[in-house]
Scaffold this motif. Structure first.
Motif, PDB file in Angstrom:
ATOM      1  N   GLY A 183       0.839  -1.198   0.000  1.00 29.83           N
ATOM      2  CA  GLY A 183       0.000   0.000   0.000  1.00 29.83           C
ATOM      3  C   GLY A 183       0.871   1.245   0.000  1.00 29.83           C
ATOM      4  O   GLY A 183       2.041   1.181   0.375  1.00 29.83           O
ATOM      5  N   SER A 184       0.304   2.360  -0.423  1.00 28.75           N
ATOM      6  CA  SER A 184       1.084   3.600  -0.458  1.00 28.75           C
ATOM      7  C   SER A 184       0.963   4.337   0.866  1.00 28.75           C
ATOM      8  O   SER A 184      -0.133   4.417   1.442  1.00 28.75           O
ATOM      9  CB  SER A 184       0.567   4.520  -1.563  1.00 28.75           C
ATOM     10  N   LEU A 185       2.079   4.890   1.306  1.00 28.09           N
ATOM     11  CA  LEU A 185       1.993   5.819   2.438  1.00 28.09           C
ATOM     12  C   LEU A 185       1.066   6.949   1.993  1.00 28.09           C
ATOM     13  O   LEU A 185       1.085   7.360   0.832  1.00 28.09           O
ATOM     14  CB  LEU A 185       3.383   6.367   2.766  1.00 28.09           C
ATOM     15  N   GLY A 186       0.245   7.418   2.915  1.00 29.01           N
ATOM     16  CA  GLY A 186      -0.631   8.558   2.608  1.00 29.01           C
ATOM     17  C   GLY A 186      -1.955   8.209   1.966  1.00 29.01           C
ATOM     18  O   GLY A 186      -2.806   9.068   1.783  1.00 29.01           O
ATOM     19  N   ARG A 187      -2.188   6.894   1.604  1.00 26.92           N
ATOM     20  CA  ARG A 187      -3.447   6.551   0.927  1.00 26.92           C
ATOM     21  C   ARG A 187      -4.647   6.656   1.867  1.00 26.92           C
ATOM     22  O   ARG A 187      -5.709   7.125   1.484  1.00 26.92           O
ATOM     23  CB  ARG A 187      -3.366   5.128   0.335  1.00 26.92           C
ATOM     24  N   LEU A 188      -4.436   6.241   3.151  1.00 26.04           N
ATOM     25  CA  LEU A 188      -5.542   6.175   4.102  1.00 26.04           C
ATOM     26  C   LEU A 188      -6.235   7.534   4.261  1.00 26.04           C
ATOM     27  O   LEU A 188      -7.461   7.637   4.244  1.00 26.04           O
ATOM     28  CB  LEU A 188      -5.014   5.680   5.456  1.00 26.04           C
ATOM     29  N   ALA A 189      -5.414   8.591   4.390  1.00 29.93           N
ATOM     30  CA  ALA A 189      -5.993   9.914   4.653  1.00 29.93           C
ATOM     31  C   ALA A 189      -6.169  10.740   3.375  1.00 29.93           C
ATOM     32  O   ALA A 189      -6.619  11.886   3.441  1.00 29.93           O
ATOM     33  CB  ALA A 189      -5.091  10.669   5.638  1.00 29.93           C
ATOM     34  N   ALA A 190      -5.817  10.148   2.202  1.00 25.67           N
ATOM     35  CA  ALA A 190      -5.731  10.951   0.969  1.00 25.67           C
ATOM     36  C   ALA A 190      -7.056  11.611   0.577  1.00 25.67           C
ATOM     37  O   ALA A 190      -7.070  12.784   0.175  1.00 25.67           O
ATOM     38  CB  ALA A 190      -5.231  10.077  -0.175  1.00 25.67           C
ATOM     39  N   THR A 191      -8.163  10.874   0.698  1.00 37.32           N
ATOM     40  CA  THR A 191      -9.428  11.470   0.247  1.00 37.32           C
ATOM     41  C   THR A 191      -9.802  12.645   1.153  1.00 37.32           C
ATOM     42  O   THR A 191     -10.119  13.739   0.667  1.00 37.32           O
ATOM     43  CB  THR A 191     -10.566  10.421   0.210  1.00 37.32           C
ATOM     44  N   GLY A 192      -9.720  12.428   2.472  1.00 42.54           N
ATOM     45  CA  GLY A 192     -10.072  13.495   3.423  1.00 42.54           C
ATOM     46  C   GLY A 192      -9.164  14.704   3.278  1.00 42.54           C
ATOM     47  O   GLY A 192      -9.637  15.854   3.258  1.00 42.54           O
ATOM     48  N   LYS A 193      -7.858  14.466   3.144  1.00 43.20           N
ATOM     49  CA  LYS A 193      -6.934  15.597   2.998  1.00 43.20           C
ATOM     50  C   LYS A 193      -7.149  16.306   1.662  1.00 43.20           C
ATOM     51  O   LYS A 193      -6.971  17.516   1.555  1.00 43.20           O
ATOM     52  CB  LYS A 193      -5.486  15.111   3.122  1.00 43.20           C
ATOM     53  N   GLY A 194      -7.524  15.534   0.647  1.00 44.05           N
ATOM     54  CA  GLY A 194      -7.830  16.131  -0.655  1.00 44.05           C
ATOM     55  C   GLY A 194      -9.069  17.025  -0.582  1.00 44.05           C
ATOM     56  O   GLY A 194      -9.129  18.086  -1.204  1.00 44.05           O
ATOM     57  N   VAL A 195     -10.070  16.576   0.203  1.00 42.52           N
ATOM     58  CA  VAL A 195     -11.284  17.393   0.400  1.00 42.52           C
ATOM     59  C   VAL A 195     -10.870  18.743   1.007  1.00 42.52           C
ATOM     60  O   VAL A 195     -11.308  19.810   0.563  1.00 42.52           O
ATOM     61  CB  VAL A 195     -12.294  16.660   1.320  1.00 42.52           C
ATOM     62  N   VAL A 196      -9.977  18.680   2.000  1.00 43.43           N
ATOM     63  CA  VAL A 196      -9.525  19.911   2.664  1.00 43.43           C
ATOM     64  C   VAL A 196      -8.735  20.790   1.683  1.00 43.43           C
ATOM     65  O   VAL A 196      -8.929  22.006   1.630  1.00 43.43           O
ATOM     66  CB  VAL A 196      -8.675  19.574   3.913  1.00 43.43           C
ATOM     67  N   CYS A 197      -7.889  20.168   0.879  1.00 46.65           N
ATOM     68  CA  CYS A 197      -7.075  20.927  -0.084  1.00 46.65           C
ATOM     69  C   CYS A 197      -7.973  21.721  -1.043  1.00 46.65           C
ATOM     70  O   CYS A 197      -7.772  22.929  -1.237  1.00 46.65           O
ATOM     71  CB  CYS A 197      -6.183  19.939  -0.850  1.00 46.65           C
ATOM     72  N   THR A 198      -9.004  21.072  -1.608  1.00 45.44           N
ATOM     73  CA  THR A 198      -9.886  21.787  -2.548  1.00 45.44           C
ATOM     74  C   THR A 198     -10.748  22.803  -1.795  1.00 45.44           C
ATOM     75  O   THR A 198     -11.033  23.885  -2.302  1.00 45.44           O
ATOM     76  CB  THR A 198     -10.789  20.816  -3.342  1.00 45.44           C
ATOM     77  N   MET A 199     -11.139  22.449  -0.555  1.00 45.02           N
ATOM     78  CA  MET A 199     -11.923  23.387   0.263  1.00 45.02           C
ATOM     79  C   MET A 199     -11.120  24.666   0.502  1.00 45.02           C
ATOM     80  O   MET A 199     -11.647  25.780   0.387  1.00 45.02           O
ATOM     81  CB  MET A 199     -12.279  22.727   1.590  1.00 45.02           C
ATOM     82  N   LEU A 200      -9.836  24.530   0.814  1.00 45.33           N
ATOM     83  CA  LEU A 200      -9.006  25.712   1.107  1.00 45.33           C
ATOM     84  C   LEU A 200      -8.834  26.586  -0.142  1.00 45.33           C
ATOM     85  O   LEU A 200      -8.766  27.819  -0.046  1.00 45.33           O
ATOM     86  CB  LEU A 200      -7.641  25.306   1.673  1.00 45.33           C
ATOM     87  N   GLU A 201      -8.808  25.948  -1.322  1.00 45.71           N
ATOM     88  CA  GLU A 201      -8.741  26.738  -2.573  1.00 45.71           C
ATOM     89  C   GLU A 201     -10.010  27.574  -2.720  1.00 45.71           C
ATOM     90  O   GLU A 201      -9.957  28.759  -3.061  1.00 45.71           O
ATOM     91  CB  GLU A 201      -8.585  25.802  -3.785  1.00 45.71           C
ATOM     92  N   ALA A 202     -11.160  26.933  -2.443  1.00 41.69           N
ATOM     93  CA  ALA A 202     -12.442  27.642  -2.576  1.00 41.69           C
ATOM     94  C   ALA A 202     -12.565  28.745  -1.524  1.00 41.69           C
ATOM     95  O   ALA A 202     -13.015  29.866  -1.819  1.00 41.69           O
ATOM     96  CB  ALA A 202     -13.602  26.656  -2.443  1.00 41.69           C
ATOM     97  N   VAL A 203     -12.139  28.443  -0.287  1.00 44.12           N
ATOM     98  CA  VAL A 203     -12.191  29.418   0.804  1.00 44.12           C
ATOM     99  C   VAL A 203     -11.365  30.661   0.428  1.00 44.12           C
ATOM    100  O   VAL A 203     -11.790  31.797   0.618  1.00 44.12           O
ATOM    101  CB  VAL A 203     -11.642  28.759   2.106  1.00 44.12           C
ATOM    102  N   ARG A 204     -10.196  30.404  -0.161  1.00 45.96           N
ATOM    103  CA  ARG A 204      -9.311  31.506  -0.567  1.00 45.96           C
ATOM    104  C   ARG A 204      -9.999  32.352  -1.651  1.00 45.96           C
ATOM    105  O   ARG A 204     -10.049  33.565  -1.564  1.00 45.96           O
ATOM    106  CB  ARG A 204      -8.001  30.910  -1.087  1.00 45.96           C
ATOM    107  N   GLU A 205     -10.574  31.669  -2.651  1.00 45.04           N
ATOM    108  CA  GLU A 205     -11.231  32.399  -3.746  1.00 45.04           C
ATOM    109  C   GLU A 205     -12.409  33.233  -3.245  1.00 45.04           C
ATOM    110  O   GLU A 205     -12.672  34.307  -3.749  1.00 45.04           O
ATOM    111  CB  GLU A 205     -11.743  31.417  -4.801  1.00 45.04           C
ATOM    112  N   LEU A 206     -13.126  32.669  -2.247  1.00 47.72           N
ATOM    113  CA  LEU A 206     -14.316  33.374  -1.737  1.00 47.72           C
ATOM    114  C   LEU A 206     -13.942  34.435  -0.698  1.00 47.72           C
ATOM    115  O   LEU A 206     -14.809  35.176  -0.228  1.00 47.72           O
ATOM    116  CB  LEU A 206     -15.302  32.373  -1.115  1.00 47.72           C
ATOM    117  N   GLY A 207     -12.676  34.453  -0.308  1.00 48.80           N
ATOM    118  CA  GLY A 207     -12.212  35.436   0.693  1.00 48.80           C
ATOM    119  C   GLY A 207     -12.818  35.197   2.071  1.00 48.80           C
ATOM    120  O   GLY A 207     -13.068  36.147   2.813  1.00 48.80           O
ATOM    121  N   MET A 208     -13.078  33.926   2.415  1.00 54.00           N
ATOM    122  CA  MET A 208     -13.686  33.625   3.720  1.00 54.00           C
ATOM    123  C   MET A 208     -12.614  33.614   4.809  1.00 54.00           C
ATOM    124  O   MET A 208     -11.536  33.079   4.609  1.00 54.00           O
ATOM    125  CB  MET A 208     -14.370  32.247   3.686  1.00 54.00           C
ATOM    126  N   GLU A 209     -12.968  34.177   5.970  1.00 54.75           N
ATOM    127  CA  GLU A 209     -12.043  34.150   7.117  1.00 54.75           C
ATOM    128  C   GLU A 209     -12.822  33.709   8.352  1.00 54.75           C
ATOM    129  O   GLU A 209     -14.023  33.933   8.432  1.00 54.75           O
ATOM    130  CB  GLU A 209     -11.470  35.557   7.359  1.00 54.75           C
TER     131      GLU A 209
END
Ligand code: NAD
Length: 412
Positions: A183-209
């Motif tokens: 198995g790959s290191l990082g696979r277990l948390a990859a989906t959840g961390k990916g959700v956060v990564c895309t969420m942070l992109e959207a948060v930045r674009e929307l200027g949310m604080e």
């Protein structure tokens, strides 16, 4: 009853119209080739329980499209699994792998079973039965299963081992395996961390604080997303799972909640929280649906308080609810982008298995976040240029690529 597959096809058809497929590709029947999967495998799995009684389960593997590479998709164990759901999940995989530019097609499998009602030995027998029935249809360059709701690394290890018995030692036959067996290191948390990564992109674009977050589903995807956010100091005010929803306007301690769930089997009754009737419409700025399909519908979409919805689950929003959210100015990061982290790291696992050379966890994460950010930027640019939602943009980019590949490959 809402059909997840009909909902998914409604979006495909709408996007194909916008992209003028019938004018661009008048003879290629792109939409029709997506409506009918390449192959549907449906069978009965009979299990002898520990006490000698027999149990019978409907079992599925839908190979939706291999136009861009070998079939790829998870394996779901849940009582609600049926053919319609597996077809929808397989179609979303075809779109997701196309969107993030990895060389796979789309598939999905599952058994209509509640895994919590089986002992570990019963589950192992069931997984081995399921795999032995599928050995001629799966393989590292044919169709590569992975975990989904109700399955994890343990079940993937059994699939790998059963395939080895019938065919050959082939680490890349399945992804999401335990690290000890490829198995790959990082696979277990990859989906959840990916959700956060895309969420942070959207948060930045929307200027949310200083925003608050609610998470529905506290399994692999939801718990890793919540933990990542909590470690970044983000306040998670509500969490829900099959046992119920809990709330604390001051923020929940996610590390303690994970420990609590391991002991108690769910979030209900977590000390310091109060029960919450409805998590979808609770007071929060960002909503992460990370459980299952069709939870955001016409009847609750109007009451959603969040300004941003990031779809950790596959298909959580019905097309009707999607239109309501768009009308109300709620930004939705669609599933095929938001939860693509899992299949991206599955791809990295498959590459590592083929090379026999294993990467550090930091390398896996760096590549994952780079690809997700790049894909988010492509989707966001497309949405801004064409004045469409992020979902329509993501579907347009994925379908555009799939159509070109279908035309290039001729009459398959
Ligand atoms: P999981 O089995 O680990 O967890 C599912 C969670 O959802 C559990 O906490 C369960 O209690 C909760 N849940 C189930 N039904 C619910 C309901 N009706 N209301 C509230 N909560 C409910 O599953 P998972 O792997 O975290 O998958 C969750 C979603 O994410 C699914 O839609 C799956 O297809 C999608 N997904 C998973 C992965 C992955 O790598 N595991 C990758 C991409 C997408």
């Amino acid at each position: 009853m809402l059909s997840a597959f009909d909902n998914a096809m409604t979006l495909v058809e709408g996007t194909a119209k916008l992209l003028k497929f019938s004018e661009k590709y008048p003879t290629h029947k792109i939409v029709e080739r997506l409506r009918i999967p390449d192959k549907i495998i449906m069978f009965r799995s009979t299990l002898q329980k520990d006490d000698g009684r027999m149990a019978v389960y409907s079992s599925f593997r839908v190979q939706h499209s291999d136009v861009l590479g070998p079939y790829k998709g998870g394996t779901r164990f849940d009582e609600r699994v049926d053919l319609d759901e597996v077809k929808a999940l397989a179609l979303w995989m075809t779109l997701k792998t196309a969107l993030v530019n990895i060389p796979f097609g789309g598939a999905k499998g599952g058994i209509s079973v509640d895994p919590k009602k089986l002992s570990e030995t019963e589950l192992e027998r069931l997984v081995r039965k399921y795999t032995s029935r599928l050995v001629s249809d799966i393989g590292p360059s044919v169709d590569i299963p992975a975990p989904d709701m109700g399955t994890g690394a343990r079940e993937m290890a059994w699939i790998y081992d059963e395939y080895r018995k019938h065919r050959e030692v082939a680490k890349g036959v399945v992804t999401g395996k335990p690290v000890e067996i490829g198995g790959s290191l990082g696979r277990l948390a990859a989906t959840g961390k990916g959700v956060v990564c895309t969420m942070l992109e959207a948060v930045r674009e929307l200027g949310m604080e200083d925003y608050t977050v609610a998470v529905q589903g506290f399994g692999n995807v939801g718990s890793h997303a919540a933990l990542d956010l909590w470690k970044r100091g983000v306040s998670i005010v509500a969490v829900g799972d099959v046992t119920g929803n809990i709330h604390n306007p001051e923020g929940l301690d996610i590390e303690e909640l994970i420990t609590y769930c391991k002991k108690k089997g769910g979030v209900k009754g977590f000390p310091g929280s109060t029960p919450l009737k409805n998590i979808i419409s609770c007071q929060c700025d960002v909503l992460l649906p990370c459980a299952m399909e069709n939870v955001i519908r016409g009847r609750n979409a109007r009451h959603i308080k969040a300004k941003l919805v990031v779809e950790g689950a596959n298909g959580p929003t019905t097309p009707n609810a999607d239109s309501i959210l768009e009308e109300r100015g709620v930004t939705v990061v669609p599933d095929i982008l938001a939860n693509a982290g899992g299949v991206i790291v599955s791809y990295y696992e498959w590459v590592q298995n083929r090379e026999g050379f294993y990467w550090e966890e930091a390398d896996v994460e760096e590549r994952l976040f780079k690809l997700l950010r790049k894909t988010y930027a492509r989707v966001s640019d497309y949405a801004n240029t064409n004045q469409v939602s992020l979902r329509t943009a993501a579907y347009s980019l994925a379908l555009g690529k799939i159509a070109k590949a279908m035309v290039a490959r001729g009459i398959q």
